[in-house]
Design a protein around this motif. Structure first.
Motif, short mmCIF file in Angstrom:
data_model
loop_
_atom_site.label_atom_id
_atom_site.label_comp_id
_atom_site.label_asym_id
_atom_site.label_seq_id
_atom_site.Cartn_x
_atom_site.Cartn_y
_atom_site.Cartn_z
N THR A 180 0.73 -1.17 -0.06
CA THR A 180 0.23 0.04 -0.09
C THR A 180 1.38 1.33 -0.01
OG1 THR A 180 -0.01 -0.13 2.41
CG2 THR A 180 -1.90 -1.41 1.47
N HIS A 220 -0.66 -5.96 -3.69
CA HIS A 220 -2.31 -5.19 -3.95
C HIS A 220 -1.78 -3.43 -3.76
CE1 HIS A 220 -5.17 -3.18 -2.30
NE2 HIS A 220 -4.91 -2.62 -1.05
N CYS A 222 -3.28 0.42 -3.04
CA CYS A 222 -4.53 1.18 -2.52
C CYS A 222 -4.10 2.84 -2.21
CB CYS A 222 -5.89 0.82 -1.60
SG CYS A 222 -4.95 0.15 -0.13
N ASP A 318 -12.31 -3.33 -2.83
CA ASP A 318 -11.01 -2.38 -3.58
C ASP A 318 -9.73 -2.11 -1.93
OD1 ASP A 318 -11.88 -0.14 -5.63
OD2 ASP A 318 -12.42 1.37 -3.44
N CYS A 319 -9.90 -2.91 -1.12
CA CYS A 319 -8.98 -2.80 0.51
C CYS A 319 -9.01 -3.97 1.04
CB CYS A 319 -8.78 -1.19 0.51
SG CYS A 319 -6.97 -1.39 2.14
N GLY A 320 -9.12 -4.42 1.82
CA GLY A 320 -9.33 -5.02 3.42
C GLY A 320 -9.62 -3.82 4.03
#
Ligand code: ZN
Length: 354
Positions: A180, A220, A222, A318-320
C-alpha cells in the motif's frame, strides 16, 4: 461460459468483543490465553460469515493480525517507537516503529494465520503478507551501529521470502503482498525514485520464486484506507501503473471502485498489463458505507472487459475492510454485504460478457 475470478483483499472489521479484549490485554487485564481464545472465536465466526457470502475464495478476515503491516514484528525486542509517520488526508497519522539493533527477524509468519484458517473451512484460503518495501522503512535514517543497512536488507529479503514460501507450502490458494506504500511513495517522491526502489526490493523477493509459484503470488495497491480516509488518492493511476506492473508477480489487486476517472485507469491498465499478468479490480468501495448492488458491480466489470481480456480480469474489494485492528469505521455486516454484492455482481458479469 465466461469465468471471472473473484477474491477478497483480506481484513474484516473485528467484532466489538475482540476489540475490547485487545485493549484489555494491552492493560494486562486479561491473559494471552484468554485473548487467543477470542481470536479463535472471531476467526471461526468470520469464516462462517464469509462462506455465507458465496465467495469462492476467502481469507481469515485478519482477526488476529494487529495490522496488515506490523504482524511480522509485533513483540520484537529490538524495536522502538518513533519511526516513519504516514499522514492521511483527514489529518490523522499512523506511525511505524523503528529498528534499534540487528539482526532483523520476523516474530510471526503469516502462514500461522493461514494454517489456523484452513482448519476451519474447505474453501480455498488466500493469505496476505506485508511487502518487503514496507518493512524496509523500519531501518532508521540515522543507521544502526554494528548493523549496516546492507546487512538489514539481506536479512529482510530472507524473512520476506520465507513469509511467502511458508504460505505457499501451507496450501495458500494464493499469496497477496500488501504494497500500500506504492502510491504513497509517489506522493512522497514525485520523481519516482522511491517507488522504483520499492519495486526493485520487492522484485528481489519475487525473483526467488519460480514462474509457477509467481502465478500464485499477487500484489495489492490502494491509496491506504484507514478510518475511512486515504493517504495518496490524489496520485493519478497513470503515474503508478507503468512501474507497478513491472513487479514480477502474477496477480494485481487494484483499488478501483473508489476511482473517479475509471476510463483513464482502464486505459492505463490496458497499456501496461503484461500477458502473464491478471488484474483484479476493486468493485466495492470500502470507504463508503453504502452497499453496492450486484448490477453496479456487473456494470463495472462489463465496462472493464472492453479494455482488459476477460481471461486476465478478476474482481476484488478495493482494500481490506479494516487493515488496522482498531479501525471500527466499517461495520462487519456492511463488509459481508459488500462481499456478497461483489460475488453476485461478478456472476452477473460472467453471464453478460461473451
Ligand atoms: Zn489496501
Amino acid at each position: 461460459m465466461t469465468f471471472i475470478a473473484t477474491e477478497p483483499i483480506g481484513s474484516i472489521p473485528r467484532p466489538a468483543y475482540l476489540q475490547e479484549a485487545m485493549q484489555a490485554f494491552q492493560k494486562n487485564e486479561i491473559s494471552a490465553t484468554a485473548l487467543s481464545e477470542l481470536f479463535g472465536q472471531a476467526t471461526r465466526e468470520t469464516i462462517v460469515q464469509l462462506e455465507a457470502t458465496g465467495s469462492p475464495v476467502i481469507s481469515d478476515g485478519e482477526q488476529s493480525k494487529p495490522s496488515f503491516a506490523t504482524y511480522a514484528v509485533q513483540g520484537s525486542p529490538n524495536l522502538a517507537a518513533g519511526g516513519v509517520v504516514i499522514p492521511f488526508a483527514d489529518g490523522h497519522t499512523r506511525q511505524l516503529p523503528k529498528l534499534t539493533a540487528g539482526p532483523f527477524r520476523y516474530q510471526h509468519f503469516a502462514a500461522d494465520y493461514l494454517k489456523s484458517a484452513r482448519k476451519l473451512t474447505s474453501l480455498p484460503v488466500k493469505q496476505a503478507v506485508i511487502a518487503a518495501s514496507a518493512m524496509s522503512l523500519l531501518y532508521p535514517a540515522e543507521g544502526i551501529e554494528g548493523y549496516s543497512q546492507q546487512q538489514f536488507i539481506a536479512d529482510l529479503l530472507d524473512q520476506a521470502e520465507s513469509d511467502i514460501r511458508q504460505c505457499l507450502t501451507a496450501g495458500a490458494y494464493n499469496v497477496q503482498i500488501d504494497f500500500t506504500e506504492a502510491r504513497l511513495a509517489l506522493k512522497l517522491d514525485p520523481s519516482k525514485g522511491l517507488l522504483s526502489q520499492f519495486i526493485d526490493l520487492n522484485n528481489q523477493v519475487l525473483d526467488r520464486f519460480t514462474d509457477s509459484e509467481r502465478s500464485r503470488i499477487g500484489v495489492h495497491t490502494c491509496p491506504g484506507g484507514d478510518h475511512d480516509s486515504t493517504h495518496s488518492a490524489d496520485v493519478p493511476y497513470p503515474e503508478l501503473l507503468p512501474l507497478f506492473f513491472k513487479l514480477h508477480a502474477g496477480n494485481f489487486y487494484l483499488e478501483y471502485a473508489g476511482e473517479k476517472d475509471k476510463k483513464t485507469v482502464l486505459e492505463s491498465i490496458r497499456e501496461n498489463l503484461g500477458t502473464n499478468q491478471k488484474v483484479f479490480l476493486g468493485v466495492t468501495d470500502v470507504l463508503n458505507p453504502r452497499v453496492e448492488t450486484p448490477e453496479e458491480v456487473c456494470d463495472l466489470l462489463v465496462q472493464a472487459a472492453e479494455y482488459i481480456p476477460v481471461t486476465q480480469l478478476g474482481s476484488t474489494d478495493d482494500c481490506g475492510f479494516s487493515p488496522f485492528a482498531d479501525d471500527v469505521s466499517t461495520a462487519r455486516e456492511v463488509a459481508f454485504a459488500k462481499i456478497k454484492a461483489r460475488v453476485q455482481g461478478t456472476k452477473l458479469a460472467e453471464a453478460k460478457i461473451k
